[in-house]
Design an enzyme around this catalytic site. Structure first.
Site, PDB file in Angstrom:
ATOM      1  N   ASP A 128      60.804 -59.275  -1.546  1.00 59.30           N
ATOM      2  CA  ASP A 128      60.550 -60.600  -0.969  1.00 59.30           C
ATOM      3  C   ASP A 128      59.126 -61.044  -1.306  1.00 59.30           C
ATOM      4  OD1 ASP A 128      61.530 -62.587   1.395  1.00 59.30           O
ATOM      5  OD2 ASP A 128      59.361 -62.263   1.473  1.00 59.30           O
ATOM      6  N   TYR A 141      51.799 -65.834  -2.108  1.00 59.88           N
ATOM      7  CA  TYR A 141      51.292 -64.461  -2.202  1.00 59.88           C
ATOM      8  C   TYR A 141      50.552 -64.213  -3.530  1.00 59.88           C
ATOM      9  CZ  TYR A 141      54.932 -63.692   1.415  1.00 59.88           C
ATOM     10  OH  TYR A 141      55.739 -63.773   2.514  1.00 59.88           O
ATOM     11  N   LYS A 166      59.444 -68.218  -2.426  1.00 58.47           N
ATOM     12  CA  LYS A 166      59.390 -69.324  -1.455  1.00 58.47           C
ATOM     13  C   LYS A 166      58.548 -70.487  -1.956  1.00 58.47           C
ATOM     14  CE  LYS A 166      59.392 -65.721   2.088  1.00 58.47           C
ATOM     15  NZ  LYS A 166      58.539 -64.671   1.553  1.00 58.47           N
ATOM     16  N   HIS A 188      59.113 -72.278   2.638  1.00 62.86           N
ATOM     17  CA  HIS A 188      58.280 -71.278   3.308  1.00 62.86           C
ATOM     18  C   HIS A 188      57.965 -71.653   4.768  1.00 62.86           C
ATOM     19  CE1 HIS A 188      55.135 -67.981   2.271  1.00 62.86           C
ATOM     20  NE2 HIS A 188      55.570 -67.847   3.493  1.00 62.86           N
ATOM     21  N   SER A 233      62.370 -70.636   5.992  1.00 65.07           N
ATOM     22  CA  SER A 233      61.544 -69.626   6.636  1.00 65.07           C
ATOM     23  C   SER A 233      60.717 -70.314   7.714  1.00 65.07           C
ATOM     24  CB  SER A 233      60.644 -68.994   5.566  1.00 65.07           C
ATOM     25  OG  SER A 233      59.847 -67.988   6.128  1.00 65.07           O
ATOM     26  N   ASN A 234      60.454 -69.607   8.793  1.00 62.28           N
ATOM     27  CA  ASN A 234      59.617 -70.123   9.876  1.00 62.28           C
ATOM     28  C   ASN A 234      60.159 -71.398  10.510  1.00 62.28           C
ATOM     29  OD1 ASN A 234      57.471 -68.086   9.599  1.00 62.28           O
ATOM     30  ND2 ASN A 234      57.229 -69.020   7.580  1.00 62.28           N
ATOM     31  N   PRO A 267      57.858 -57.100  10.644  1.00 59.32           N
ATOM     32  CA  PRO A 267      58.705 -56.451  11.659  1.00 59.32           C
ATOM     33  C   PRO A 267      57.974 -55.335  12.394  1.00 59.32           C
ATOM     34  CG  PRO A 267      59.324 -55.715   9.458  1.00 59.32           C
ATOM     35  CD  PRO A 267      58.355 -56.841   9.275  1.00 59.32           C
ATOM     36  N   GLY A 306      54.748 -55.432  13.280  1.00 63.03           N
ATOM     37  CA  GLY A 306      53.560 -55.916  13.985  1.00 63.03           C
ATOM     38  C   GLY A 306      52.331 -55.841  13.091  1.00 63.03           C
ATOM     39  N   GLU A 323      60.113 -43.863   4.372  1.00 64.48           N
ATOM     40  CA  GLU A 323      60.384 -43.831   5.821  1.00 64.48           C
ATOM     41  C   GLU A 323      61.121 -45.113   6.245  1.00 64.48           C
ATOM     42  OE1 GLU A 323      56.739 -42.851   7.967  1.00 64.48           O
ATOM     43  OE2 GLU A 323      57.425 -44.135   9.589  1.00 64.48           O
ATOM     44  N   ASN A 324      60.675 -46.233   5.713  1.00 65.97           N
ATOM     45  CA  ASN A 324      61.190 -47.532   6.174  1.00 65.97           C
ATOM     46  C   ASN A 324      62.588 -47.864   5.660  1.00 65.97           C
ATOM     47  OD1 ASN A 324      58.729 -47.772   7.428  1.00 65.97           O
ATOM     48  ND2 ASN A 324      57.883 -49.266   5.994  1.00 65.97           N
TER      49      ASN A 324
END
Ligand code: A2P
Length: 274
Positions: free
Chosen positions: A45, A50, A75, A108, A137-138, A187, A189, A239-240
Site C-alpha cells: 500500500d 509517500y 492514492k 487519499h 480513504s479517510n 493499525p 498505533g 510477525e505481522n
C-alpha cells in the site's frame, strides 16, 4: 496468503504492507519491500504523498513474482484534485510504479466541495481499465453519503485510521452493510497512541503466547478488517503476517473493542488541509 473479495469480485491479500515512511531513502524502501515479499507479503500500500512509488515499483519488478500475484494500491493526493489534474496524477503514479496496471486507486482524503467531482474522475479511470478497483480513504459516514448519492461505482474500499483506541464501529458497520472493505492504517498505533503497551492487550498477548501486535492484527481479521501494518524490519514483518495459528475468543474480542477512546494518531478527516 489469506485474501478477501472486493465488491467487484477481485481478491485482495490480507494483510497488506503499509509503506508510509518505510525507509529514509530509495535503497531502504527497496530493501524493506524485498524483505516483505520474501516474508510472503503480496499486497503493498503506497500513495503519491509517500514519495516512494518508484523504489516500490523497482523492488516489485525485480522480485520476479508474477504481476498477477501482486496487489498494489496507490492514492490520489488532495492538491491534485484541487488543481483538476486527477487523470494526470494517476498517470504519473502509474509511470513511477511501472508495473503495468494499478490494482487499487484511492482518493487519499475527502476534499470539501470536490468529493463528487473527484469520484466521477475516479470512475472514468476505472472504466479505462488501467486500475482493477477504486475506492476512498479517510472518508467518514457523511463523506460516503455525499459520494454514494451520485456514484455509479460503489467504492471497493475505505482506508481509515483504525485501531483499538479508534474503533469507529458505526463507520465499520456502514461500510460493511454496503460491501465496502474497511482497511486499517496505523493499525498498531504510534508513539502518540501507545497501543503496544496497553495492559489489556499485553495480558491477552501473554495468555496466547503472541505479541501485542499479533493480537491487534488478529482482532482486525476477525472483525473483517484489512490491516496495513508498516514495518521495515524483517522480523516484525514476519510477525505481522503470522496470524492464522491462533484466534481470539468472543470475550477477548469484546475486551479489545472496549478499549475504544476515539483517539487519533493522525489528522481528523474534516480538518485536513492541502
Ligand atoms: P518498524 O518499521 O521499525 O517495525 P505505522 O503507524 O506507520 O503503521 O507504523 C507502525 C510502527 O510500528 C512503526 O514504527 C513500526 O516500526 C512499528 N511496528 C511494526 N510492526 C511492529 C511489531 N510487530 N511490533 C512492534 N512494533 C512494530
Amino acid at each position: 496468503m489469506k485474501s478477501i473479495e472486493l465488491n467487484n469480485r477481485i481478491a485482495i491479500p490480507v494483510p497488506g504492507l503499509g509503506t508510509y515512511r518505510l525507509g529514509r531513502n530509495d535503497a531502504e524502501v527497496e530493501h524493506a519491500v524485498r524483505s516483505a515479499l520474501d516474508a510472503g507479503y503480496r499486497h503493498i500500500d503506497t500513495a503519491t504523498l509517500y514519495g516512494n512509488e518508484k523504489p516500490i515499483g523497482k523492488a516489485l519488478r525485480e522480485s520476479g513474482i508474477p504481476r498477477e500475484e501482486l496487489f498494489v494500491t496507490t492514492k490520489l493526493w488532495g492538491s491534485d484534485i484541487l488543481q483538476g489534474r486527477i487523470t494526470k496524477a494517476f498517470d504519473e503514479s502509474r509511470q513511477k510504479l511501472d508495473i503495468g496496471y494499478v490494482d487499487l486507486y484511492l482518493v487519499h482524503w475527502p476534499v470539501k466541495g470536490k468529493i463528487v467531482e473527484a469520484w466521477h474522475e475516479m470512475e472514468k479511470i476505472y472504466e479505462s481499465g488501467a486500475v482493477r478497483a477504486i475506492g476512498v480513504s479517510n472518508h467518514l459516514i457523511h463523506h460516503l453519503e455525499e459520494l454514494l448519492d451520485v456514484a455509479d461505482v460503489v467504492p471497493a474500499v475505505n482506508q481509515v485510521e483504525l485501531h483499538p483506541y479508534l474503533v469507529m464501529q458505526e463507520l465499520q458497520d456502514y461500510c460493511h452493510e454496503r460491501n465496502i472493505v474497511v482497511e486499517s492504517w496505523s493499525p498498531l498505533g504510534s508513539s502518540k497512541v501507545p497501543l503496544l503497551t496497553d495492559p489489556v492487550l499485553l495480558d491477552i498477548a501473554s495468555k496466547k503466547g503472541k505479541s501485542t501486535a499479533q493480537v491487534i492484527l488478529r482482532w482486525n481479521l476477525q472483525k473483517g478488517l484489512l490491516p496495513l501494518p508498516k514495518s521495515s524490519n524483517e522480523i516484525r514483518q514476519r510477525e505481522n503476517i503470522t496470524l492464522t495459528d491462533f484466534s481470539l475468543t468472543e470475550d477477548e474480542m469484546t475486551m479489545v473493542d472496549m478499549l475504544d477512546r476515539n483517539e487519533r494518531t493522525g489528522v481528523h478527516p474534516d480538518e485536513i488541509g492541502f
